[in-house]
Design an enzyme around this catalytic site. Structure first.
Site, PDB file in Angstrom:
ATOM      1  N   GLU A 105      -5.455  -8.184  -0.938  1.00 43.61           N
ATOM      2  CA  GLU A 105      -6.153  -8.020   0.338  1.00 43.61           C
ATOM      3  C   GLU A 105      -7.611  -7.725   0.057  1.00 43.61           C
ATOM      4  OE1 GLU A 105      -4.627  -5.346   3.311  1.00 43.61           O
ATOM      5  OE2 GLU A 105      -2.546  -5.760   2.765  1.00 43.61           O
TER       6      GLU A 105
ATOM      7  N   GLU B 168       0.825  -1.215   0.000  1.00 46.60           N
ATOM      8  CA  GLU B 168       0.000   0.000   0.000  1.00 46.60           C
ATOM      9  C   GLU B 168       0.859   1.265   0.000  1.00 46.60           C
ATOM     10  OE1 GLU B 168      -4.077  -1.679   2.104  1.00 46.60           O
ATOM     11  OE2 GLU B 168      -2.585  -0.717   3.387  1.00 46.60           O
TER      12      GLU B 168
END
Length: 488
Positions: A386, A192
């Site tokens: 995810e 991320e």
């Protein structure tokens, strides 16, 4: 021809992070990481529990004074994957995993971050993990840096705003590539990477009270990570002949609050600044022109050295990975609109969506929308690394856990993944978050459970750590066995 189902080589699995699962924070000569300073506050209610964004010199000092405090710093203990990895991998195998995404704790390999030689005990631990995965015929997908940089790089260098960290990261990555070149073929450079704008301490080691121009520092840190990622991509290709190495963002899917042109323009900017800037640089290899105006209007100057642009161009990634938990709303006038929580950052509430116990908006169709948008833009394989729902689970007296809400969540998202594949999206895999209960990233609690496997541990660390299969465990097993065809 139209693909009507998941490809035969589709990579089904699950994902964890070292800092949320491993524990063993002071074993094997491991150094402290930024996550070892994340304190759990049992006195806060669920809505206010997030601690990741509130870091200062004082909180770090307090954490260093409480090095042996495991109750207040849950990520130091995790779920003791460091000891239970064989048992946990066996459970993943029972579910039929094709791939398991995990991260390597940087401070296990370089305890302070700037050493010239790696820590052999740390390297040996991951050898054992990869050997166990190979034994169970599960392919590892490894994140090199997942919000767990060595604390020494914060205290001595100021985090990723310092260009020296490029050198330290590349040294670390090369050690991993050389050591595990025959065991790991799929890598992600940064978890991320766009989180630098939302959780700058854990993602980039930036401490707000030590920085004069905070926004300048976050974008400078992002630039250094871009360069480090591109250099790591180049090194991986030299060392591992059949490597696949990707980038990753937290996908903030956003819709306009109304059809007003002002709201649609705000949605465009939100998409650019929160999402596409970070993938454009890593996939296309250059800074997008829309950022020029943003930098000028916000008095941001990216300091580059000669050769940076060439490095970015040569180090573009093979695939685009992303996390997807919820969608958001964009508005030119958000002040009077109802707010709600979300992954890394909150936003405007969408009245058409249900929400989790933690206020995250549940939007399966938004996943299909995101897959189409990203694939249209880049024409690179996509990997959902995810996706999941945090919930309160109850262990029944008969040792069963009935989590139909979790099954419903995943069923609806996997249905939309299939629709995206029919749309023409090249989707290579899916590692849901997280196959086993771990410490929450944002709140550092154990009560917020994501797993198909229940871990007997409470927020204060008490419990047996025994693992139990939830109803969703058996459901996901059927999903994988049927390659996504059996969802009921």
């Amino acid at each position: 021809m139209i693909k009507k189902s998941f490809p035969n080589n589709f990579l089904w699995g699950g994902a964890i992070a070292a800092n949320q699962a491993e524990g063993g924070y002071n074993e094997g000569n491991k150094g402290l990481s930024v996550q070892d300073t994340v304190r759990y506050n049992k006195n806060l209610n669920r809505k206010d529990l997030s601690t990741v964004k509130k870091f200062s010199s004082e909180t770090i000092k307090q954490a260093l004074q409480e090095k042996d405090n495991l109750e207040s710093y849950p990520k130091r203990r995790g779920i003791e994957f460091y000891k239970y990895y064989k048992e946990d991998i066996a459970l993943f195998k029972e579910m039929g995993f094709k791939v398991f995404r995990l991260s390597i704790a940087w401070s296990r390999i370089f305890p302070n971050g700037d050493e010239l030689e790696p820590n052999e005990e740390g390297l040996a631990f991951y050898d054992q993990v990869f050997d166990e995965l190979q034994k169970q015929d599960i392919e590892p997908l490894v994140t090199i840096s997942h919000f767990e940089m060595p604390l020494g790089l914060v205290e001595e260098y100021g985090g990723w705003q310092n260009r020296k960290l490029i050198e330290f990261y590349v040294r670390y990555a090369k050690v991993l590539f050389n050591r595990y070149k025959d065991k790991v073929k799929h890598w992600i450079t940064f978890n991320e990477i766009n989180a630098v704008n939302f959780t700058p301490f854990t993602s980039s080691g930036l401490v707000k009270d030590r920085i004069e121009n905070y926004q300048q520092a976050t974008f400078q840190a992002a630039h250094h990570q871009f360069v480090a990622s591109a250099l790591a991509v180049q090194e991986a290709r030299k060392i591992i002949s059949d490597v696949k190495i990707g980038c990753m963002i937290a996908r903030f899917t956003t819709y306009p609050a109304t059809p007003k042109p002002e709201d649609i323009m705000q949605m465009t900017h939100d998409d650019q600044y929160k999402n596409f800037f970070f993938t454009d640089v890593q996939v296309r290899g250059y800074y997008p022109s829309y950022m020029n105006r943003y930098f000028i209007e916000n008095n941001i100057t990216i300091e580059k050295v000669e050769g940076d642009n060439s490095i970015l161009k040569k180090g573009t990634v093979d695939f685009v990975a992303f996390s997807y938990y919820m969608s958001m709303i964009s508005s030119a006038n958000p002040e009077h609109l109802e707010q709600t929580a979300g992954n890394l950052v909150g936003g405007i509430k969408n009245p058409y969506l249900e929400a989790s116990d933690w206020g995250w908006q549940i939007d399966p169709i938004g996943l299909r929308y995101s897959l189409n948008q990203l694939y249209d833009r880049y024409q690179k394989p996509l990997f959902i690394v995810e996706n999941g729902i945090g919930a309160i689970d109850k262990l029944e007296p008969n040792e069963e856990i009935h989590d139909s809400y979790r099954i419903d969540y995943f069923k609806k998202h996997i249905e939309q993944m299939r629709e995206a594949i029919i749309d023409g999206v090249d989707l290579m895999g899916y590692t849901m978050w997280s196959p086993i209960d771990i410490i929450s990233s944002g709140t550092s609690e154990m009560s917020k459970r994501y797993g198909f496997i229940y871990v007997d541990q409470n927020d204060d660390g008490s419990g047996t750590l025994k693992r139990y299969r939830k109803d969703s465990f058996y459901w996901y097993k059927k999903v994988i066995e049927s390659n996504g065809e059996q969802l009921d």
